[in-house]
Design a protein around this motif. Structure first.
Motif, PDB file in Angstrom:
ATOM      1  N   LEU A  31       4.907  -1.738 -13.592  1.00 47.81           N
ATOM      2  CA  LEU A  31       5.811  -2.835 -13.233  1.00 47.81           C
ATOM      3  C   LEU A  31       7.237  -2.317 -13.362  1.00 47.81           C
ATOM      4  O   LEU A  31       7.576  -1.686 -14.363  1.00 47.81           O
TER       5      LEU A  31
ATOM      6  N   ALA B 106      -0.876   1.279  -9.233  1.00 47.27           N
ATOM      7  CA  ALA B 106      -0.149   0.416  -8.294  1.00 47.27           C
ATOM      8  C   ALA B 106       1.266   0.190  -8.826  1.00 47.27           C
ATOM      9  O   ALA B 106       1.445   0.044 -10.040  1.00 47.27           O
ATOM     10  N   VAL B 107       2.231   0.198  -7.926  1.00 42.84           N
ATOM     11  CA  VAL B 107       3.623  -0.049  -8.338  1.00 42.84           C
ATOM     12  C   VAL B 107       4.024  -1.451  -7.875  1.00 42.84           C
ATOM     13  O   VAL B 107       3.943  -1.761  -6.702  1.00 42.84           O
ATOM     14  N   LEU B 108       4.422  -2.263  -8.840  1.00 42.81           N
ATOM     15  CA  LEU B 108       4.817  -3.640  -8.536  1.00 42.81           C
ATOM     16  C   LEU B 108       6.288  -3.842  -8.837  1.00 42.81           C
ATOM     17  O   LEU B 108       6.720  -3.603  -9.966  1.00 42.81           O
ATOM     18  N   GLU B 109       7.023  -4.274  -7.846  1.00 49.31           N
ATOM     19  CA  GLU B 109       8.450  -4.543  -8.073  1.00 49.31           C
ATOM     20  C   GLU B 109       8.604  -5.999  -8.482  1.00 49.31           C
ATOM     21  O   GLU B 109       8.083  -6.888  -7.815  1.00 49.31           O
ATOM     22  N   ILE B 110       9.317  -6.196  -9.568  1.00 58.52           N
ATOM     23  CA  ILE B 110       9.484  -7.555 -10.094  1.00 58.52           C
ATOM     24  C   ILE B 110      10.978  -7.882 -10.209  1.00 58.52           C
ATOM     25  O   ILE B 110      11.810  -6.979 -10.271  1.00 58.52           O
ATOM     26  N   PRO B 111      11.317  -9.168 -10.218  1.00 59.38           N
ATOM     27  CA  PRO B 111      12.745  -9.503 -10.324  1.00 59.38           C
ATOM     28  C   PRO B 111      13.292  -9.238 -11.726  1.00 59.38           C
ATOM     29  O   PRO B 111      12.531  -9.004 -12.660  1.00 59.38           O
ATOM     30  N   SER B 112      14.591  -9.250 -11.839  1.00 64.70           N
ATOM     31  CA  SER B 112      15.219  -9.172 -13.164  1.00 64.70           C
ATOM     32  C   SER B 112      16.138 -10.384 -13.291  1.00 64.70           C
ATOM     33  O   SER B 112      16.346 -11.106 -12.315  1.00 64.70           O
TER      34      SER B 112
ATOM     35  N   TYR C 192      14.285 -11.346  -6.767  1.00 66.70           N
ATOM     36  CA  TYR C 192      13.392 -10.514  -5.955  1.00 66.70           C
ATOM     37  C   TYR C 192      13.730 -10.649  -4.473  1.00 66.70           C
ATOM     38  O   TYR C 192      13.893 -11.753  -3.966  1.00 66.70           O
TER      39      TYR C 192
ATOM     40  N   ASP D 250      11.210  -4.482  -0.919  1.00 67.92           N
ATOM     41  CA  ASP D 250       9.948  -4.047  -1.524  1.00 67.92           C
ATOM     42  C   ASP D 250       9.285  -2.943  -0.694  1.00 67.92           C
ATOM     43  O   ASP D 250       9.107  -3.090   0.514  1.00 67.92           O
TER      44      ASP D 250
ATOM     45  N   ILE E 170       6.198  -1.851  -0.551  1.00 65.03           N
ATOM     46  CA  ILE E 170       4.903  -2.193   0.063  1.00 65.03           C
ATOM     47  C   ILE E 170       5.121  -3.065   1.302  1.00 65.03           C
ATOM     48  O   ILE E 170       4.547  -2.814   2.360  1.00 65.03           O
ATOM     49  N   LEU E 171       5.986  -4.065   1.143  1.00 62.60           N
ATOM     50  CA  LEU E 171       6.215  -4.970   2.276  1.00 62.60           C
ATOM     51  C   LEU E 171       6.939  -4.258   3.415  1.00 62.60           C
ATOM     52  O   LEU E 171       6.718  -4.578   4.580  1.00 62.60           O
TER      53      LEU E 171
ATOM     54  N   ARG F 273       6.499  -1.154   4.154  1.00 61.80           N
ATOM     55  CA  ARG F 273       5.450  -0.363   4.809  1.00 61.80           C
ATOM     56  C   ARG F 273       4.626  -1.261   5.734  1.00 61.80           C
ATOM     57  O   ARG F 273       4.282  -0.886   6.846  1.00 61.80           O
ATOM     58  N   ALA F 274       4.314  -2.464   5.222  1.00 62.82           N
ATOM     59  CA  ALA F 274       3.531  -3.407   6.022  1.00 62.82           C
ATOM     60  C   ALA F 274       4.317  -3.861   7.249  1.00 62.82           C
ATOM     61  O   ALA F 274       3.765  -4.026   8.335  1.00 62.82           O
TER      62      ALA F 274
END
Lengths: 219, 119
Positions: B65, B87-93, B98, B103, B105-106, B108-109
């Motif tokens: 994370l 898996a790499v998950l990007e989360i807000p701070s 966010y 992101d 992954i998104l 790439r999609a």
């Protein structure tokens, strides 16, 4: 358009719909994840307000840590990965029944090995003078078979992380913990979904190449 | 059963790390190496990148994370990681909400729908 090309187009459309559904679900879960994290921070800020600014910080982290939650990973045939959280609830002292906790808290901690109650047994046998020798022997044996007192809680690294911040922590810090526990559960789901999205995208690209391949080669 | 599972690692600001450690993901292994990195003002990008890469090579980590604003600092390293585990998950701070458009992954999609794909 030939029948094989038409079939390939239908398959491609179906795959694209699956891909869209996965993206929609991912967005939905992402939103939930983000709101839960925000909720966790909010509770943490409230706890900080009542405990003091420096009381909820990295300085309080324990010097021994054991994970209470792990994630089971598995690669599927389709190329995606499955993630499932596994929370270790058995060893957290917080979850034990109240009565058991009380005994552990007030029980002997430093003199575990010395508390052999032979004296007490003698008194018991003299009081019950009529009892036979075999009976007293059995009594002694049954006492010896009793499990030893529980190990020291202070040295258990698998303790609840709430204890790092004090023994009597405010309710808001507990609520923050609950929020972050939910975030951890959800993050495994999001990770699985992300992997599924990437796998579907790869399949979609392959199908597109198969469909467009002969045309592009001919061009 | 619990022993076989993998860890969840965190790279984030103090509040993010504190929250996740409170949730019970923290581990200090035999070499006293943690599965988290608290990023402060003085933490260098090289240190973040090094920690991220060390998490990628550790086979006892299943999910990483990372705060999105920190992910932005080491975007090249995140984009290079193509494997599904970890898996790499990007989360807000707290300071940076966010943003799905950032992101990895998104993105790439989203690349799926480029003009190249629809020729």
């Amino acid at each position: 358009m030939g029948p094989t090309e038409k079939k390939a187009s239908v398959l491609l459309d179906k795959k694209l719909l699956v891909f869209m559904d996965q993206l929609e679900l991912l967005e939905e879960k992402r939103e939930k994840l983000n709101s839960l994290i925000e909720q966790g921070w909010f509770f943490m800020s409230k706890a900080r307000y009542s405990m003091g600014n420096k009381q909820v910080s990295a300085l309080q982290y324990g010097n021994e840590m054991e994970p209470l939650v792990r994630v089971n990973t598995r690669r599927l045939e389709s190329g995606e990965a499955a993630f499932q959280t596994d929370r270790n609830t058995q060893t957290t002292p917080e979850e034990k029944p109240l009565a058991e906790k009380l005994v552990e808290d007030i029980g002997p901690k430093d003199t575990e090995g010395l508390r052999r109650r032979t004296q007490a047994k003698k008194v018991l046998t003299t009081e019950e003078g009529g009892r036979s020798a075999t009976e007293t022997e059995l009594l002694r044996e049954s006492d010896d078979m009793k499990p030893p007192p529980s190990s020291k809680l202070e040295h258990n690294p698998q303790q609840n992380p709430l204890r790092w911040f004090g023994v009597l922590v405010p309710q808001t810090l507990k609520q923050a913990q609950v929020s972050f526990r939910q975030v951890i559960e959800l993050s495994a789901e999001v990770a699985a979904l992300q992997s599924a999205v990437l796998a579907t995208r790869k399949q979609l690209q392959q199908q597109m190449m198969e469909k467009n391949g002969p045309q592009t080669e001919g061009q | 059963m619990a022993g076989r599972g993998k860890l969840i690692a965190v790279i984030g600001d103090e509040d993010t790390c504190t929250g996740f450690l409170l949730g019970g993901i923290g581990e200090l292994n035999k070499n006293r190496k943690p599965n988290f990195l608290v990023v402060e003002k003085e933490t260098s990008i090289a240190e973040i990148e090094e920690t991220f890469k060390s998490f990628l090579t550790r086979n006892d980590i299943g999910i990483i994370l990372i705060n999105q604003f920190i992910a932005e600092m080491i975007r090249h390293a995140i984009d290079q990681h193509m494997d599904s585990i970890p898996a790499v998950l990007e989360i807000p701070s707290k300071e940076h909400p966010y943003d799905a458009s950032k992101d990895s992954i998104l993105r790439r999609a989203k690349g799926m729908f480029s003009a190249e794909d629809f020729r």
